[in-house]
Each structure stands twice: as structure tokens, then as C-alpha cells.
Motif scaffolding. Structure first.
Motif, PDB file in Angstrom:
ATOM      1  N   ARG B  58      47.940  44.416  36.733  1.00  0.00           N
ATOM      2  CA  ARG B  58      46.522  44.078  36.718  1.00  0.00           C
ATOM      3  C   ARG B  58      46.278  42.725  37.358  1.00  0.00           C
ATOM      4  O   ARG B  58      45.288  42.522  38.044  1.00  0.00           O
ATOM      5  N   ARG B 293      52.006  29.570  26.284  1.00  0.00           N
ATOM      6  CA  ARG B 293      51.994  30.526  25.167  1.00  0.00           C
ATOM      7  C   ARG B 293      52.234  29.846  23.818  1.00  0.00           C
ATOM      8  O   ARG B 293      52.896  30.397  22.949  1.00  0.00           O
ATOM      9  N   GLU B 381      48.223  30.080  23.644  1.00  0.00           N
ATOM     10  CA  GLU B 381      48.326  31.511  23.890  1.00  0.00           C
ATOM     11  C   GLU B 381      46.964  32.148  23.658  1.00  0.00           C
ATOM     12  O   GLU B 381      46.333  31.929  22.638  1.00  0.00           O
ATOM     13  N   HIS B 383      44.136  35.306  23.366  1.00  0.00           N
ATOM     14  CA  HIS B 383      44.088  36.520  22.559  1.00  0.00           C
ATOM     15  C   HIS B 383      44.664  37.714  23.305  1.00  0.00           C
ATOM     16  O   HIS B 383      45.332  38.551  22.728  1.00  0.00           O
ATOM     17  N   LYS B 384      44.354  37.771  24.580  1.00  0.00           N
ATOM     18  CA  LYS B 384      44.890  38.866  25.375  1.00  0.00           C
ATOM     19  C   LYS B 384      45.790  38.293  26.470  1.00  0.00           C
ATOM     20  O   LYS B 384      45.677  37.144  26.817  1.00  0.00           O
ATOM     21  N   ASP B 385      46.637  39.124  27.007  1.00  0.00           N
ATOM     22  CA  ASP B 385      47.455  38.676  28.133  1.00  0.00           C
ATOM     23  C   ASP B 385      46.536  38.367  29.307  1.00  0.00           C
ATOM     24  O   ASP B 385      45.463  38.927  29.429  1.00  0.00           O
TER      25      ASP B 385
END
Lengths: 323, 406
Positions: B58, B293, B381, B383-385
């Protein structure tokens, strides 16, 4: 042997633990080997990386095991398969002695040549594993009940399991081809050998695991019956409390004692933990769906693996039936 | 609002350098950090290129590098506006195609089309370009040099292949070249080689014996392939060596900077510390460390979490319970309020222990940076990648110190 059979893991002769770098292969391999030994099996766990990673988790503080290997716990042997050592052993057997071989292997130029040459490392390593699987004790029964291999991290392209097949198809008759054929037979024997892929529940690892499983099953023909999904963050609060972040955000900033975190800070922490858990659940499902395999979820251990006790904790989860 | 925040030393990375190399073990987010650095440079009006090795799909889609043949692609159109890239700025991205890079080199340096053909078809060569240790690093360095020489970019950010050893990026090409070096050929090969004769007699006797056995049992025409490969490469090795030397000089020069990307898990932090030992020994210009992260405590200056005493916890829990029950907007039933309050207290202590763990694991890294005058930046880090350009902006905002949401 289906994954729900009690002996699906421990009843194998060879379990090859694979996956991308950083997913926890060494942890899974060590944990499986330790649990198997505690269940009464004679187990060998072998790694192939540069440097030793099994000893620091199985027997922290102890000396490296090297190519000769050593019994680290009752019934559990560990070794590091160094390709040069394996090749020297093999050539020494062929030549009937080690003097010439050792001399040539000390030659810097020869080592550079071999270092640059492709394919032989994987073949000799698999050959060694095959040989270990064949080895019998004095009474004729196998020396090891179970061999667990901490395989090299998968990268792009060829994995070490592809090599025997390539050799068999590309090479004329000869002892190595015969050996390669024997190795291939062992790998493809679904009752004896199992591939155990380890993945993290994140986007990239999830997709790569799917590609890996398909290739291994279809191209190589090795048995795969589950995926180990590692480092799963648990649900941060009990069921029925999913409204926690929202409820906290509705509170006034000064609703709590000054020394205590504010409602907004608490809400952010809760959201984060919930989101990570949700992400892991999601990608764990993606892995299961895209591979068509049940999964074994291993919990995230914040402190990492400090020693055999941590491995034993994971071992329980590993040996349970995958879902 | 893109307030300049040059108080953050990381900013000098994007303004002062021509090459930034991101090193670190696998899985720490090197690709994301490299892309975020390149993006920031573009936002400041520079023409930047991020060279990736293994991007998540993505992110690759977002950057537009998916189906490229080893060529850069520029982020264009309305995405530029969304990212705050001014007119004179430019963000490009490319994914390294190792095999193509090697083939291009062969075309450049081999003695004529026949030699090119022989090498490209040689079985050993075919493996060299993907299986040989150091080939990914070599190809990456080569590409960096080529892109630098083109003059099309003000800043090139390199995402290095994942490795266990910091110096692989610099040393692997050296090792590869040692193999190709004509001195090696002379040591291995018999003087009779000069007469142009092929065959077993090429090799010194002891080497020959061992290789003969190897060849007999393997059934592979090992010797023939190796001989041909060495012969063919002999013509190229000068060119290769010279170029590799220039690349190395460039990477170790004043215009280049190395950044170590680390993550706070026990394994990753240990890997990072090992990297620092290697980098220290080699005098590589390390200008900063990015601790990616990280679990950070919201709103905390130094990132640390509060200490929770039992009294504090029970007072806090009681206060939460009361506040929930007595809430003007949305009062909560007492039983549920009690459960929620306990859950909140558990979240506080649970998250706090993660935060403290991350700080503990990265403490040595921070101390190293301070001692060496390198910058040290923590990235929280998300919440989502990070899988899109908006995510890159968020990371960039943390790295370069702007207000969130600007």
C-alpha cells in the motif's frame, strides 16, 4: 495428519520453521523443541544463521553450541549448521580423510571462491539435516525423534527448500543428485515433514505469508497445516467495555485528581491499545483466510524471551490445536 | 501551517545533505522513515528521491513505485498539494531492481557485446545477482551513485536492505569485489591459464583435488562455470573496482549522512546496539538515531509515564467512577461505571508499563546519541501501520517537530 490430531506437531520427524526476518522463528523453533523434549521426545534443534540465537534463549549465558552441538536440557540437543563445516565433513568422508580438505579450507582464496558460489550452502545444509534424520542409535531406532529447524529468513526468490528440486532437475547423475533426490523425498513426505510458517499480524507479513504458503505447498509439495501468528496484543479491556474511550472523552478535563492522568490522556491510551488489538485480530484473520489454514496465536511478551521459562509458556500455546 | 522548526537537529538532514542512508535491522520501519525524510525535503523545496528495497504494497502504491523497472517515479498532481510540496519541491520514489542494476553494470563494463552475452548467460552470474551475499547492497550503492551523478536530485534517501550487520551496506560490495579481483584469479588459477587453456589443470593442485571431488559428487559443471565467470569478469573488474571506490568515497563524504532506525522491542534494541558498535568502529558518519514505533505517554515532555502508587490508583478509579455516574451529558449506570473505571485504571498501568519498557530498552541508544552529538528522535507508534502519504506526514511531523495536523 490433520492439524487437529494430537500428534500433528510432535509426531513428525522434521519440522521446518520458516518466515520473514523478525517474526520470531527462533523463538518458535526453540519453544517447540523444548516442549517436545519435556514431553519425552529426543529432540535436535538446529539453526543456520550467522551467529548463535538458540543458546541465548534456551540456555542464557552458556557457551555457543557450534557445529558439534550439545545437549542443553535433558533430551534437547542444539547445533548450528555452518555450511563450511558441513561441506568439510562431507568432502572429508568422500576423500577418506580430513588432512587435505582442512588445508584447502584454510586457504583464503578458496574460501572466497566458495563464499561467492551459490546454491551449495543450502544443499549441504539440507543434506546434513537429512543425514541427521537418518542417523540411528545403537539399537537401530532413530537418534532423534524430532528435528526442529530454525530456517533462514525468507527473502525474495529462492528459499533454501527450493534447492534440492533445482539440483535434481538441473544436474546429471551422481552422489549429490542421489542425495538431493533423497532430501527432496524427505521434504515432500507429508507424514514425516512439516513446514511451520511464522508471521506477524501486520500488513506486509500477512501478504508474504500467503505467498510463501502457496509456493511451498504448490511448488515444493511440503506439508503445511497451520500458521503461527506471533506477538498478538490482547484485548485491553473486557467485553462490554468497548465504549471506554468515548466515555472517557466525554468527561471534563479536571474531573480527575491532578496527579492522575486526565480523561483525554486515558482515552488516548485506551484507543491505542484497542486499535493495536483490532489490527492484530484483523491481520490474523487475513492470514487464516488467505492461506486457508488454521492459526496458532502466540501472545505478545513485552519483556521478550528471557529464558526457557518464557519459552515453556509459549510452548503450551504452540502445542494446542490451531483455530 | 508549516512553521519552520529548525530547533530540531533532524531538520539539518533534509536541508544540508545530498545523501541520507537509513540503516537498521529488519522490521523497524526503515522504509517509512526514509520516505518521511524524502517527503520533508520535498516540502522544503528540494528535489528528493527515496530509494526503497522492500516497501509494503500500500505504501508502494501510495508512492507510485509498484510496477517500475528500476526507474524513479515522481509523486505528482493533487497529491503534491495534499502533501504541502511547493512548486520547486519534488518527491520521487523508486524500488530497487537488483538484477537489472547488475545487468546494466555488465553492459557498461564488459569488453564488448560478446563478453556481455557470455556473462549474462553464465549460470554463476545468474545466481550472483540475486543469491550472492552482498549483491543487494552492491546494487543499492550502485543505484545511489548513478542517481547522484544524474544531477536530477538534491537529496537521495536510501532504504537499505535488512541485515544483521550495520556495515553490510558498505562492506558487502567490498567483499563482492574481492572475489572478482584479478589477484584472486591469479592465486586460484595456474600459470598455464595465461596460455588460454581451460580445464582442471587451471587450478593449483590441492584446490583442484577438492574441487574435482566436489564436481564429481555434485555433477555440476562447477569448474567450467567458475572459470568462465572469472575469465569474463576479469575484463570488468577494473571498472567495477574503480566505480565501487568512488561510490564508497561519496557515501563516506561530508555530503552524506547515516541514520540508524531502531525499534524498542528487546530484539530490535539489541540489534541496534550491535549496529552502533559496528558503526563506531568503521567511522561511518552517523548523524542521528530514530527510535521508531515507540509507545509514548501522551503529552509527556520526556515521553515517560507517571508512577502509579496503589493509593493513586484507587483514588483515580473512584474519581473516574464518580465522574462517569455524575456526567452531565451521558451518565453511566453505576455497575457499568465501576467496570469502566477498573478498565481505565488497568489501561493506565498497562500502557505505562509498555512506555517504560520502551524507554528502558532504548536508553543506551539515547545515551550514545548524546555522547556523540547525534540527534535522537522518538517516533510514536501510530494506531495503524503507515500505508499512505497521510501516514508519512504524521511520521514526518514527529521527526521534524511540527505541530500535528499542519
Amino acid at each position: 495428519m490433520a492439524a487437529d490430531q494430537p500428534d500433528a506437531l510432535l509426531g513428525r520427524r522434521l519440522v521446518i520453521v520458516t518466515g520473514k526476518g523478525g517474526t520470531g522463528k527462533t523463538t518458535v523453533a526453540a519453544s517447540l523443541a523444548l516442549s517436545a523434549s519435556r514431553a519425552g521426545r529426543r529432540v535436535l534443534v538446529a539453526e543456520m544463521a550467522r551467529g548463535e540465537h538458540l543458546v541465548p534463549v534456551l540456555a542464557p549465558g552458556e557457551a555457543p553450541v557450534g557445529y558439534d552441538g550439545r545437549e542443553l536440557h535433558p533430551g534437547l540437543w542444539a547445533m548450528r549448521i555452518d555450511p563450511f563445516a558441513a561441506l568439510a565433513e562431507y568432502l572429508g568422508l568422500q576423500l577418506g580423510g580430513r588432512v587435505v580438505v582442512d588445508r584447502v579450507f584454510r586457504n583464503q582464496a578458496f574460501r572466497q571462491l566458495m563464499t561467492a558460489s551459490p546454491g551449495w550452502r543450502e544443499l549441504i545444509t539440507l543434506g546434513k539435516i537429512w543425514h541427521l534424520e537418518q542417523m540411528a542409535g545403537a539399537d537401530g531406532s532413530p537418534l532423534y525423534d524430532l528435528i526442529v529447524v530454525d530456517a533462514p529468513a525468507t527473502g525474495h526468490g529462492v528459499t533454501f527448500l527450493d534447492v534440492p528440486r533445482v539440483v535434481v532437475s538441473a544436474v546429471q547423475a551422481g552422489p549429490l543428485r542421489r542425495h538431493a533426490g533423497g532430501v527432496e523425498d524427505l521434504i515432500r513426505d507429508t507424514s514425516r515433514t512439516l513446514l511451520l510458517p511464522v508471521a506477524l499480524a501486520e500488513e506486509l507479513p500477512a501478504r508474504e505469508t500467503q505467498e510463501l504458503v502457496v509456493r511451498m505447498r504448490d511448488d515444493i509439495g511440503i506439508a503445511v497445516d497451520r500458521v503461527v501468528v506471533n506477538a498478538i496484543m490482547p484485548a485491553p479491556f473486557p467485553e462490554g467495555c468497548d465504549d471506554l474511550p468515548d466515555r472517557l472523552r466525554e468527561l471534563a478535563d479536571d474531573a480527575l485528581p491532578a496527579s492522575f492522568p486526565s480523561p483525554r490522556v486515558l482515552a488516548e491510551c485506551s484507543s491505542y491499545l484497542a486499535a493495536r488489538h483490532e489490527l492484530h485480530s484483523h491481520y490474523s484473520d487475513v492470514i487464516a483466510e488467505s492461506t486457508g489454514l488454521p492459526r496458532t496465536a502466540l501472545p505478545y511478551l513485552p519483556e521478550g524471551i528471557r529464558g526457557p521459562d518464557d519459552l515453556a509458556r509459549l510452548g503450551e500455546a504452540l502445542l494446542a490445536e490451531p483455530v | 501551517m508549516t512553521g519552520p522548526n529548525s530547533a530540531r537537529p533532524a531538520s539539518r538532514l533534509v536541508t544540508d545533505r545530498r545523501i541520507v542512508v537509513c540503516v537498521g535491522t529488519g522490521g523497524v520501519g526503515k522504509t517509512t522513515i526514509a520516505a518521511a525524510i524524502a517527503l520533508e525535503a520535498a516540502r522544503r523545496g528540494r528535489r528528493s528521491l527515496v530509494l526503497t528495497i522492500d516497501p509494503a504494497r500500500r505504501l508502494a502504491d501510495a508512492l507510485g513505485v509498484e510496477s517500475l523497472g528500476n526507474e524513479p517515479r515522481e509523486v505528482a498532481g493533487d497529491r503534491r498539494e495534499a502533501l504541502g510540496i511547493p512548486e520547486d519541491g519534488q518527491l520521487s520514489a523508486m524500488m530497487l531492481d537488483m538484477k537489472r542494476t547488475f545487468d546494466d553494470l555488465v553492459h557498461r563494463f564488459a569488453d564488448g557485446p560478446e563478453a556481455v552475452e557470455r556473462i549474462l548467460e553464465n549460470r554463476i552470474y545468474q545466481h550472483v545477482s540475486d543469491a550472492l551475499a552482498g549483491s543487494a547492497e552492491y546494487a543499492a550503492m550502485e543505484k545511489v551513485y548513478e542517481m547522484c551523478q544524474s544531477g536530477a536530485y538534491d537529496l537521495i534517501v536510501v532504504d537499505t536492505p535488512p541485515s544483521q550487520h550495520a556495515l553490510d551496506f558498505l562492506e558487502a560490495p567490498e567483499r563482492l569485489l574481492e572475489f572478482l579481483d584479478s589477484r584472486l584469479v591469479q592465486v586460484l588459477l595456474h600459470p598455464a591459464f595465461a596460455a588460454g587453456r581451460f580445464g582442471f589443470r587451471l587450478f593449483q593442485r590441492t584446490t583442484q583435488r577438492v574441487l574435482q571431488i566436489f564436481e564429481r559428487v555434485s555433477g555440476v559443471s562447477f569448474l567450467e562455470d567458475i572459470s568462465e565467470f572469472l575469465l569474463a569478469f576479469e575484463g570488468m573488474s577494473e571498472g567495477f573496482r574503480e566505480r565501487a571506490t568512488r561510490v564508497r568515497t561519496l557515501l563516506m563524504g561530508a555530503d552524506s549522512a547515516f541514520v540508524l532506525v531502531a525499534a524498542p522491542s528487546r530484539e530490535a534494541a539489541r540489534g541496534a546496539r550491535a549496529f552502533l558498535d559496528d558503526l563506531e568502529r568503521s567511522k561511518v558518519p552517523l548523524v542521528g538515531i530514530v527510535a521508531n514505533r515507540m509507545r509514548l505517554w501522551p503529552g509527556s515532555e520526556d515521553g515517560s509515564a507517571p508512577q502509579f502508587s496503589p493509593d493513586m490508583l484507587s483514588a483515580g478509579r473512584a474519581a473516574i467512577e464518580d465522574a462517569l455516574i455524575g456526567s452531565a451529558n451521558a451518565p453511566v449506570a453505576p455497575a457499568h461505571a465501576a467496570t469502566l473505571a477498573q478498565a481505565a485504571a488497568d489501561v493506565a498501568t498497562g500502557y505505562a508499563s509498555l512506555v517504560n519498557l520502551d524507554l528502558e530498552n532504548t536508553q543506551l541508544l539515547e545515551q550514545y546519541a548524546i555522547r556523540r552529538g547525534a540527534f535522537y528522535q522518538r517516533i510514536g507508534e501510530l494506531h495503524k501501520d503507515v500505508h499512505d502519504l497521510a501516514g508519512l506526514r504524521t511520521v514526518g511531523a514527529q521527526l521534524f517537530g511540527e505541530e500535528r495536523g499542519s
